[in-house]
Design an enzyme around this catalytic site. Structure first.
Site, short mmCIF file in Angstrom:
data_model
loop_
_atom_site.label_atom_id
_atom_site.label_comp_id
_atom_site.label_asym_id
_atom_site.label_seq_id
_atom_site.Cartn_x
_atom_site.Cartn_y
_atom_site.Cartn_z
N LEU A 29 -16.74 62.32 -51.39
CA LEU A 29 -17.67 61.21 -51.61
C LEU A 29 -17.07 59.88 -51.16
O LEU A 29 -15.99 59.50 -51.61
CB LEU A 29 -18.04 61.13 -53.10
CG LEU A 29 -18.89 62.28 -53.63
CD1 LEU A 29 -19.06 62.16 -55.13
CD2 LEU A 29 -20.25 62.32 -52.93
N GLU A 45 -3.00 51.07 -29.26
CA GLU A 45 -2.44 49.79 -29.71
C GLU A 45 -2.38 49.69 -31.22
O GLU A 45 -1.48 49.04 -31.76
CB GLU A 45 -3.27 48.63 -29.13
CG GLU A 45 -3.26 48.52 -27.61
CD GLU A 45 -4.20 49.49 -26.91
OE1 GLU A 45 -4.98 50.19 -27.60
OE2 GLU A 45 -4.15 49.57 -25.66
#
Lengths: 612, 612
Positions: free
Chosen positions: A183, A359
């Site tokens: 959830l 990156e």
């Protein structure tokens, strides 16, 4: 109930204590994420009692294991573990989320032994890769890095960057524990409880993957033992859990994310009441000696005035020279022959980390490395540092000392076009807490600044140029963070031109053109943009009638704004030249002209201002 | 050689033509990536001749297939395809990378039918997900989206966000073609030529994965046919290729990335010389009619002056109302009950896209959707828009019309701590080309601005607050982009307080405190930060002695800098109040006080300034 440390009963009890404490501390604070804590409580109980090797009384001990809560919102659980380990007392535990407390809403290094701040999802695992890289390849100590992840954050691409890099570097000292409670904040995750799908993904990325019932302490014990035995690759547990486990009012129910329980007393009673168990967390193995870091003598490169050198080359040469210091490490995003960190890689291959085109992982790894005391420099095209902006933001919250270099600044790169041109980097990096922003115009400035960055606290950023610029700064001239350089001046100056990087040349040429027409311009090279040389800027402004800033950057947030701030209380008018239209391909000259930041445009603007 | 369209020989010849053209155009330009183009030439030849259904003479035709070059540096190949398809002539082809040319170093929408700019790796596939979502769920037209990826960019996490989302949305109208040439810019990729590993990853993410020899046109044909037959899931080809294929001087060799060939004439000869083949690219299937977009009447919500409402709630309510326009779609990063895009989701579930915790994919999907003409609003916590900063930067280069909303701005969010506080968003978003940056202080302002954003070109950003603020703006008051609101003023005003968002309340309360001490302050609510209301700011400044800006943001790049720019040529001193120390958890009041931006701090600062 009889409970002894290292027994299943004790661990079950400890898990319940961690739940109770998560419920009561978030209720006391009036906010927090108890249900996200409760799902992982059994996983953390078993970790704390028998697997984690961490001397909480000596958080700086280099042999310590590391524990990163990538799901930083489970901070109630994290602090409940600190309490169970005896690292914090009940009084402090109850300061959770209070003003001034070390126990912030999401963990930060203000509370040891926290290595990195979390709370922006998908960042803890990549940071853990950095810690594990340090352990395996630099510290060469047998500590292990444990990372608790949420399942919602598996949707972040940065998690898969971490998966790929950890396997590539064969980080068998890294264990990820994924709390698959299915959830999210508002809905079920895309994968839900299908732990086999997660395991298949992890295996395809080169990990040893284990699926486990995250509420069965004996199964968890076996899974950790399996992970610890794994050699040559990292290991991950995908633990099927229930959010809010143990309290019927919230267990496995939607709509229960990120808020205290409605009836905490009833919940605590349902969980068996408060406990005061203490865990003797195992001490680390200190048999492998800590190596001294060799401190070599650094001889910075220098160039003769008049030489033509790209500042990105000077960056690489200076970084390679700094590498004589054994604490300096470099990372690059697979463009090292562009940024010229390749010069470091050639000189010090054992301290160079290729992070490929990822990156986010590059910055996170650098943050992890610096948390272990390494002096990390990370580089890529300046434009692509924007890919990791959230990681840089979080690095500041991690109180990281981090050095960044971004090459290929501005329209001056020419034919590659706007996708490769950094035009927002100065603005983005100035707006990082405690940052330093540097943009030298020549090679000698660059080398001096790189050397100073090595010992600078916080996040520093060096912007470098693709093309060559003439060396104007003598090798023995003072260059300092917060400094500037007067390129030309006279008693007759009517206008001050303030430039940085490639526009210093343009401004100086403009001043030459103006001088021929009898207009005298002072030229200031503000290679330090944050902090800016307020004294020099104010003095130049006061001694001339008008200020004109020139930058190869969008008009917002860069040099011009820094100058405006420095002159905010002086009655000298300031005008900005900057890139205002979307650039395209072309030669550097064509593009500087199109942007109105070349010598001709500067001279024209200055003449108009002086005549006004 | 006899070559007929749709035969293997023709396709082989076409592949060679695409190679030759890639070599000669990059040599002519003096830069570019011929070897990265040559590896994918056969893949693109077969695509062009028989699979792509795109009317190049009518790039706006809604039934057209879409082709995204995620490896944008292979632009020589992309433009060679346009030439082969008759979309551009030889003369224009040879303008590649020249100033003014539509054929930029990396493709942009300046050259139709390019949907999105690429060149920052890992973005084309996520944008393709947006195009495919549009096709399947909004346009409901049978076009296909083809995306050519490089293998180096498979290291970008955003690629795996795209893999997960495309499978989750069962986008069987999406085909990714991965050019596995194994060589990156400086080194071999982590996976090299192990296409089976890539395929295993893709399958674990729910795709139909095909491995193929990327230089065997018959095998490629079969692979495309297989992809086209795939139902219920997206398909991907992992094509083993050689970089620089066909020219011995560069084929499969390191160090040959991103530069023209040393001897192009010899290379062209080796490739069999120049060709002038033209492909009759298949026209799209236009049998499914284009649906008209229903244009409903929009009734904006409004609130009474004095009501207490969070601007994030007003955003959601206004967006839900705007949803009566059938062109409006919303996306959220799994925090819709925080940003309140949930109000739109409830009202218009068929036009709401849950993007889970994958902000990069969220922005890329929005860019893809708007490329198909949909009016896209994307929201998450303002702090987490930083995760997608490179995507927002590239969206500007894509000339995208994109509306962003970031909630939970500044220290005023309270207990969650700095990881959840946006304090750099104004700086980052101001430094996006052509952007609009808005930060309303109340609900009625918010609703008016959201409505105006819907028809605004470029990238607009609305910053919203977590907490409630009192409604000060009457529902019928004019609120406009580039406007401001005078909260209080008198003829005796000595100081102007300029604020936005939560600091408007603080500034107004400060003015109340000051008035009791006989100091009169004007209060300006600059809800439009870019463009700022220069006229109002200058007038207020001219009518008072000093200006004090107050913002819940770092000092750099936000409201204060925007005001400094507006006043750059007026001799009125400007002082900034902003967040200067790293915040922590606490109540909003405690944190505003700590930051020195609450009413008390503003009053104290104003008094000092007026007394000076």
């Amino acid at each position: 109930m009889e409970t002894t440390s290292s027994g299943a009963d004790f661990r079950r009890e400890l898990g319940q204590q961690l739940r109770v404490d998560s419920v009561r501390v978030s209720s006391h604070a009036g906010s927090g994420h108890p249900t996200s804590s409760m799902s992982a409580a059994d996983l953390m109980a078993v970790l704390l009692d028998g697997h984690l090797r961490l001397d909480y009384r000596h958080p700086g001990e280099p042999h310590n294991d590391h524990l990163v809560f990538s799901k930083g919102h489970a901070s109630p659980l994290y602090y409940a573990m600190l309490r169970a380990a005896g690292a914090i007392a009940e009084d402090e535990f109850r300061t959770y989320r209070a003003f001034g407390s070390r126990l912030e809403g999401h963990p930060t290094p203000r509370i040891p032994p926290t290595d990195v701040a979390t709370g922006s999802l998908g960042q803890g695992l990549p940071a853990g890769v950095g810690l594990a890289l340090a352990g395996k390849m630099l510290d060469r100590l047998p500590y292990r890095v444990w990372v608790l992840c949420g399942d919602s954050e598996m949707a972040e691409g940065s998690i898969w960057e971490a998966f790929e890099h950890a396997a590539h570097y064969e980080l068998d000292n890294l264990v990820a524990i994924v709390d698959v409670n299915r959830l999210g904040q508002t809905t079920e995750t895309m994968v839900a409880w299908d732990v086999d799908t997660y395991a298949a993904r992890a295996r395809a990325f080169g990990w040893h993957a284990i699926t486990v019932d995250g509420h069965d302490v004996e199964a968890i014990e076996a899974a950790y033992a399996d992970a610890e035995r794994t050699r040559g690759k990292p290991a991950v547990l995908f633990a099927k859990t229930k959010k809010g486990k143990g309290v019927a009012a919230v267990e496995d129910l939607p709509g229960k994310h990120g808020k205290p329980l409605d009836d905490p007393d009833e919940a605590i009673a349902e969980l068996g009441g408060r406990r005061n168990l203490t865990v003797s967390v195992a001490k680390p193995d200190t048999s492998v000696p800590v190596q001294d870091c060799p401190v070599g003598r650094v001889e910075l490169p220098s160039w003769d005035v008049g030489d033509e050198v790209a500042t990105r080359e000077a960056y690489g040469a200076a970084l390679a020279a700094l590498g004589s210091r054994g604490d300096v490490v470099a990372l690059d995003g697979e463009v090292s022959n562009s940024t010229h960190s390749d010069l470091f890689a050639k000189a010090h291959p054992e301290r160079y980390f290729e992070m490929y085109i990822a990156e986010q992982q590059m910055i996170a790894a650098a943050v992890g490395l610096q948390a272990r005391g390494w002096t990390a420099f990370a580089s890529t095209f300046a434009a692509f540092l924007s890919r990791a902006y959230d990681f840089i933001r979080m690095a500041a919250i991690s109180r990281a000392d981090l050095r960044l270099s971004g090459s290929h600044a501005g329209v001056a790169i020419g034919a590659d076009g706007p996708s490769q041109m950094a035009l927002e980097d100065l603005a983005a990096l100035r707006a990082v807490h405690g940052s330093t922003v540097l943009h030298p115009s020549d090679a000698n400035q660059t080398a001096q600044l790189v050397a100073q960055m090595a010992d600078l606290p916080g996040i520093s950023y060096l912007r470098t140029l693709r093309g060559k610029t003439p060396v104007r700064t003598a090798a023995d001239e003072s260059v300092r963070i917060g400094g500037s350089r007067t390129v030309r001046s006279s008693d007759q100056d009517e206008v001050t031109l303030i430039a940085c990087g490639t526009t210093v040349d343009e401004a100086d040429r403009a001043a030459g053109l103006l001088a021929r027409e009898g207009v005298f311009a002072r030229v200031l090279d503000c290679y330090s943009i944050k902090p800016i040389d307020e004294v020099a800027v104010r003095q130049a402004a006061a001694e001339t009638r008008v200020v004109l800033t020139v930058e190869d950057h969008w008009p917002e947030g860069g040099l011009g704004d820094a100058v405006l701030e420095a002159l905010a209380t002086l009655p000298v008018p300031v005008h900005k030249l900057a890139v205002r239209e979307m650039p395209m391909s072309g030669t550097p000259e064509e593009l500087l002209r199109m942007a109105g930041i070349d010598a001709g445009a500067i001279a024209t603007a200055a003449k108009t201002l002086v005549a006004a």
